[in-house]
Design an enzyme around this catalytic site. Structure first.
Site, PDB file in Angstrom:
ATOM      1  N   ASP A   1       9.675 -25.112  13.397  1.00  0.00           N
ATOM      2  CA  ASP A   1       9.409 -26.517  13.743  1.00  0.00           C
ATOM      3  C   ASP A   1       7.910 -26.788  13.607  1.00  0.00           C
ATOM      4  O   ASP A   1       7.093 -26.284  14.392  1.00  0.00           O
ATOM      5  CB  ASP A   1       9.875 -26.798  15.176  1.00  0.00           C
ATOM      6  CG  ASP A   1       9.821 -28.284  15.491  1.00  0.00           C
ATOM      7  OD1 ASP A   1      10.843 -28.850  15.886  1.00  0.00           O
ATOM      8  OD2 ASP A   1       8.733 -28.901  15.329  1.00  0.00           O
TER       9      ASP A   1
ATOM     10  N   ARG B   1      13.468 -37.086  14.269  1.00  0.00           N
ATOM     11  CA  ARG B   1      14.863 -36.831  13.927  1.00  0.00           C
ATOM     12  C   ARG B   1      15.652 -36.694  15.198  1.00  0.00           C
ATOM     13  O   ARG B   1      15.322 -35.872  16.045  1.00  0.00           O
ATOM     14  CB  ARG B   1      14.989 -35.487  13.199  1.00  0.00           C
ATOM     15  CG  ARG B   1      14.717 -35.512  11.785  1.00  0.00           C
ATOM     16  CD  ARG B   1      15.285 -34.334  11.050  1.00  0.00           C
ATOM     17  NE  ARG B   1      15.260 -33.037  11.712  1.00  0.00           N
ATOM     18  CZ  ARG B   1      15.703 -31.937  11.143  1.00  0.00           C
ATOM     19  NH1 ARG B   1      16.212 -31.981   9.933  1.00  0.00           N
ATOM     20  NH2 ARG B   1      15.650 -30.792  11.762  1.00  0.00           N
TER      21      ARG B   1
ATOM     22  N   ASP C   1       6.089 -28.481  16.685  1.00  0.00           N
ATOM     23  CA  ASP C   1       5.939 -27.556  17.820  1.00  0.00           C
ATOM     24  C   ASP C   1       4.895 -26.490  17.538  1.00  0.00           C
ATOM     25  O   ASP C   1       4.111 -26.129  18.417  1.00  0.00           O
ATOM     26  CB  ASP C   1       7.281 -26.891  18.146  1.00  0.00           C
ATOM     27  CG  ASP C   1       8.221 -27.839  18.885  1.00  0.00           C
ATOM     28  OD1 ASP C   1       7.728 -28.858  19.411  1.00  0.00           O
ATOM     29  OD2 ASP C   1       9.429 -27.561  18.920  1.00  0.00           O
TER      30      ASP C   1
HETATM   31  C1  PRP Z   1      10.036 -32.931  11.454  1.00  0.00           C
HETATM   32  C2  PRP Z   1       9.111 -32.969  10.268  1.00  0.00           C
HETATM   33  C3  PRP Z   1       9.625 -34.139   9.480  1.00  0.00           C
HETATM   34  C4  PRP Z   1      11.109 -34.057   9.743  1.00  0.00           C
HETATM   35  C5  PRP Z   1      11.756 -33.460   8.540  1.00  0.00           C
HETATM   36  O1  PRP Z   1       9.686 -33.883  12.385  1.00  0.00           O
HETATM   37  O2  PRP Z   1       7.755 -33.102  10.616  1.00  0.00           O
HETATM   38  O3  PRP Z   1       9.107 -35.380   9.892  1.00  0.00           O
HETATM   39  O4  PRP Z   1      11.302 -33.191  10.870  1.00  0.00           O
HETATM   40  O5  PRP Z   1      13.143 -33.478   8.689  1.00  0.00           O
HETATM   41  P1  PRP Z   1      14.084 -34.427   7.811  1.00  0.00           P
HETATM   42  O6  PRP Z   1      13.610 -34.287   6.398  1.00  0.00           O
HETATM   43  O7  PRP Z   1      15.437 -33.834   8.032  1.00  0.00           O
HETATM   44  O8  PRP Z   1      13.958 -35.812   8.340  1.00  0.00           O
HETATM   45  P2  PRP Z   1      10.430 -34.006  13.800  1.00  0.00           P
HETATM   46  O9  PRP Z   1      11.546 -34.975  13.714  1.00  0.00           O
HETATM   47  O10 PRP Z   1      10.758 -32.629  14.307  1.00  0.00           O
HETATM   48  O11 PRP Z   1       9.339 -34.696  14.707  1.00  0.00           O
HETATM   49  P3  PRP Z   1       7.896 -34.181  15.148  1.00  0.00           P
HETATM   50  O12 PRP Z   1       7.007 -34.204  13.932  1.00  0.00           O
HETATM   51  O13 PRP Z   1       7.477 -35.177  16.177  1.00  0.00           O
HETATM   52  O14 PRP Z   1       8.029 -32.788  15.712  1.00  0.00           O
HETATM   53  N1  URA Z   2      11.507 -30.146  10.732  1.00  0.00           N
HETATM   54  C1  URA Z   2      10.754 -29.044  10.908  1.00  0.00           C
HETATM   55  O1  URA Z   2       9.715 -29.101  11.603  1.00  0.00           O
HETATM   56  N2  URA Z   2      11.149 -27.906  10.332  1.00  0.00           N
HETATM   57  C2  URA Z   2      12.252 -27.817   9.588  1.00  0.00           C
HETATM   58  O2  URA Z   2      12.565 -26.730   9.068  1.00  0.00           O
HETATM   59  C3  URA Z   2      13.034 -28.962   9.410  1.00  0.00           C
HETATM   60  C4  URA Z   2      12.633 -30.131   9.991  1.00  0.00           C
END
Ligand code: PRP
Ligand code: URA
Length: 209
Positions: free
Chosen positions: A200, A104, A203
């Site tokens: 998150d 995102r 993370d």
């Molecule tokens: C997080 C999570 C989803 C997304 C959800 O990923 O694992 O993929 O956000 O948010 P949305 O429904 O608003 O799209 P992130 O983009 O933080 O990436 P990551 O898994 O690499 O940390």
């Molecule tokens: N992605 C995450 O990891 N946590 C949230 O709450 C929303 C998006």
């Protein structure tokens, strides 16, 4: 319209509460995410067909049931979906695994695809898209769209925690995709985080913050 399955088994709810706790460290967080994914897989595969087989027990021939040679692929959305993959593979070790990288954009909250590697025959498989968080739904909607563009037609989505906004978004764009979640939370905050959520997921899984 697709169905939303909320899997509220006590074991799942108990473990999810520990996952949510800000004081839970990465090691325990990872282990619990994997365990909850494994428990959820039990429900997500509940309607998969069985076939009759004969098995020679030490005593007699038994007419038994086994999964009907169903071809399954797990599609974790990178990164955080990886945290659920191992748990599901413990139950379905023959599943293939395809990866879709979507992140995102922190400013626009729009999903950006950066990686895609899928089994060649995804049009022939039941796909389980996995991601712990369904927030705005942007990542899941985009990931599912990429799969459909590449020929997928049997898709279900499995998440730990969803916001109502994310569920609505996926249902609007992909009404053929059933959604399996352990909890539906209250809302999103102004940064697109699920409230109360778990923070998150990526993370916390990988200790990057
Ligand atoms: C997080 C999570 C989803 C997304 C959800 O990923 O694992 O993929 O956000 O948010 P949305 O429904 O608003 O799209 P992130 O983009 O933080 O990436 P990551 O898994 O690499 O940390
Ligand atoms: N992605 C995450 O990891 N946590 C949230 O709450 C929303 C998006």
């Amino acid at each position: 319209m697709s169905t939303v399955h909320v899997i509220d088994h006590p074991l799942i709810q108990h473990k999810l509460s520990i996952i949510r706790d800000r004081n839970t460290g990465s090691k325990e967080f990872r282990e619990l995410v994997e365990e909850v994914a494994m428990l959820m897989a039990y429900e997500v595969t509940r309607d998969f067909p069985l076939e009759e087989v004969e098995v020679e027990t030490p005593v007699a021939t038994a007419r038994c049931k086994m999964m009907a040679g169903k071809k399954i692929a797990l599609i974790p959305i990178l990164r955080a979906g990886l945290g659920m993959t191992g748990g599901i593979l413990k139950l379905i070790p023959t599943a293939k695994v395809g990866h879709i990288g979507v992140y995102r954009d922190p400013e626009t909250l729009q999903p950006i695809e950066y990686y895609c590697k899928l089994p060649a025959d995804i049009n022939d498989r039941d796909l389980i898209v996995i991601d712990p968080m369904l927030a705005t739904g942007g990542s899941a909607v985009a990931g599912i769209q990429f799969l459909k563009q590449r020929g997928a037609n049997q898709i279900r989505l499995m998440c730990l925690i969803a916001a109502p906004e994310g569920i609505e978004h996926v249902q609007a764009k992909h009404p053929d995709v059933d959604i399996y979640v352990a909890a539906v939370d209250n809302r999103l905050n102004s940064h697109g985080y699920i409230v109360p959520g778990l923070g998150d997921a990526g993370d916390r899984l990988f200790g990057t913050k």
